[in-house]
Design a protein around this motif. Structure first.
Motif, short mmCIF file in Angstrom:
data_model
loop_
_atom_site.label_atom_id
_atom_site.label_comp_id
_atom_site.label_asym_id
_atom_site.label_seq_id
_atom_site.Cartn_x
_atom_site.Cartn_y
_atom_site.Cartn_z
N SER A 1 0.84 -1.20 0.00
CA SER A 1 0.00 0.00 0.00
C SER A 1 0.87 1.26 0.00
N ARG A 2 2.03 1.17 0.61
CA ARG A 2 2.92 2.33 0.65
C ARG A 2 3.59 2.56 -0.71
N SER A 3 3.98 1.48 -1.40
CA SER A 3 4.72 1.63 -2.65
C SER A 3 3.86 2.15 -3.80
N ILE A 4 2.55 1.98 -3.72
CA ILE A 4 1.69 2.46 -4.82
C ILE A 4 1.13 3.85 -4.58
N SER A 5 1.48 4.42 -3.45
CA SER A 5 1.00 5.77 -3.15
C SER A 5 1.58 6.76 -4.14
N GLY A 6 0.73 7.50 -4.85
CA GLY A 6 1.19 8.54 -5.76
C GLY A 6 1.56 8.08 -7.15
N ILE A 7 1.24 6.80 -7.49
CA ILE A 7 1.51 6.36 -8.86
C ILE A 7 0.19 5.96 -9.52
N ALA A 8 0.19 5.99 -10.85
CA ALA A 8 -1.01 5.64 -11.61
C ALA A 8 -1.28 4.15 -11.47
N LEU A 9 -2.51 3.81 -11.07
CA LEU A 9 -2.89 2.41 -10.90
C LEU A 9 -3.64 1.88 -12.10
N ASP A 10 -4.15 2.81 -12.92
CA ASP A 10 -4.94 2.42 -14.09
C ASP A 10 -4.62 3.38 -15.22
N ALA B 1 10.49 4.11 -19.95
CA ALA B 1 9.82 2.90 -20.41
C ALA B 1 9.88 1.82 -19.33
N GLY B 2 8.73 1.16 -19.11
CA GLY B 2 8.69 0.04 -18.18
C GLY B 2 8.59 0.40 -16.72
N ARG B 3 8.59 1.69 -16.39
CA ARG B 3 8.52 2.13 -15.00
C ARG B 3 7.13 2.66 -14.67
N PRO B 4 6.66 2.49 -13.43
CA PRO B 4 5.37 3.07 -13.02
C PRO B 4 5.38 4.59 -13.22
N ILE B 5 4.20 5.16 -13.40
CA ILE B 5 4.07 6.58 -13.72
C ILE B 5 3.63 7.37 -12.50
N PRO B 6 4.49 8.26 -11.98
CA PRO B 6 4.09 9.11 -10.85
C PRO B 6 3.00 10.10 -11.29
N LEU B 7 1.97 10.23 -10.48
CA LEU B 7 0.87 11.14 -10.81
C LEU B 7 1.34 12.59 -10.84
N THR B 8 2.38 12.91 -10.09
CA THR B 8 2.90 14.28 -10.09
C THR B 8 3.60 14.62 -11.40
N SER B 9 3.86 13.61 -12.24
CA SER B 9 4.50 13.84 -13.54
C SER B 9 3.50 14.16 -14.63
#
Length: 158
Positions: free
Chosen positions: A60-69, A84-92
């Motif tokens: 739950s901590r690691s997905i905070s602030g990244i796009a889930l969908d 490429a291949g990395r989760p997308i931070p919502l702040t980006s």
């Protein structure tokens, strides 16, 4: 005696950190997250064909602030390089600008089946839904316009 208190405090804080780490490990889940297929650069508009999904071990901590969908990402504009291949931070991500300061456009006023348009110059940048000031090129008057989803301008009744 003071030294014993320090040691006890260190042992206690170490125990709390270890317990939190165990709790985080207990809630590890495999999730499919949207990631760029290739590098997306600052200013690029993100479309579904630029994304794929990839499995990650998460807490739950690691997905905070990244796009889930991908729905959180598609249609947005990148503020910085997305690898490429990395989760997308919502702040980006940001809502794309549809109107830029200094841009010439037509502003339309509509009321009771009557409409009139006039050329204007945007006085600031804006996205869909924003109300900005624009200068009518014919008269120099400053009017407020709302930016519609298609990028057109609608005069706000005053």
């Amino acid at each position: 005696m003071g030294c014993l208190r320090c040691i006890a405090a260190i042992v206690l804080s170490s125990s709390i950190i270890a317990i939190q780490a165990l709790a985080d490990q207990a809630e590890v889940k495999i999730r499919s997250l949207p990631v760029p297929i290739s590098t997306i650069y600052a200013g690029d508009l993100i479309t579904s064909d630029l994304l794929t999904s990839r499995q990650f071990q998460t807490t739950s901590r690691s997905i905070s602030g990244i796009a889930l969908d991908s729905s959180e990402v598609v249609g947005k504009q990148s503020r910085r390089r997305l690898v490429a291949g990395r989760p997308i931070p919502l702040t980006s991500l940001t809502v794309p600008l549809l109107v830029r300061k200094g841009q010439l456009a037509n502003a339309v006023y509509q009321e009771d089946g009557f409409s009139i348009s006039t050329p204007v110059t945007a006085l600031r940048d804006g996205s869909a839904g924003d109300i900005i000031d624009a200068r009518a090129t014919a008269t120099g008057a400053v009017i407020q316009v709302q930016i519609l989803k298609d990028g057109s301008l609608s005069v706000v009744s005053q």
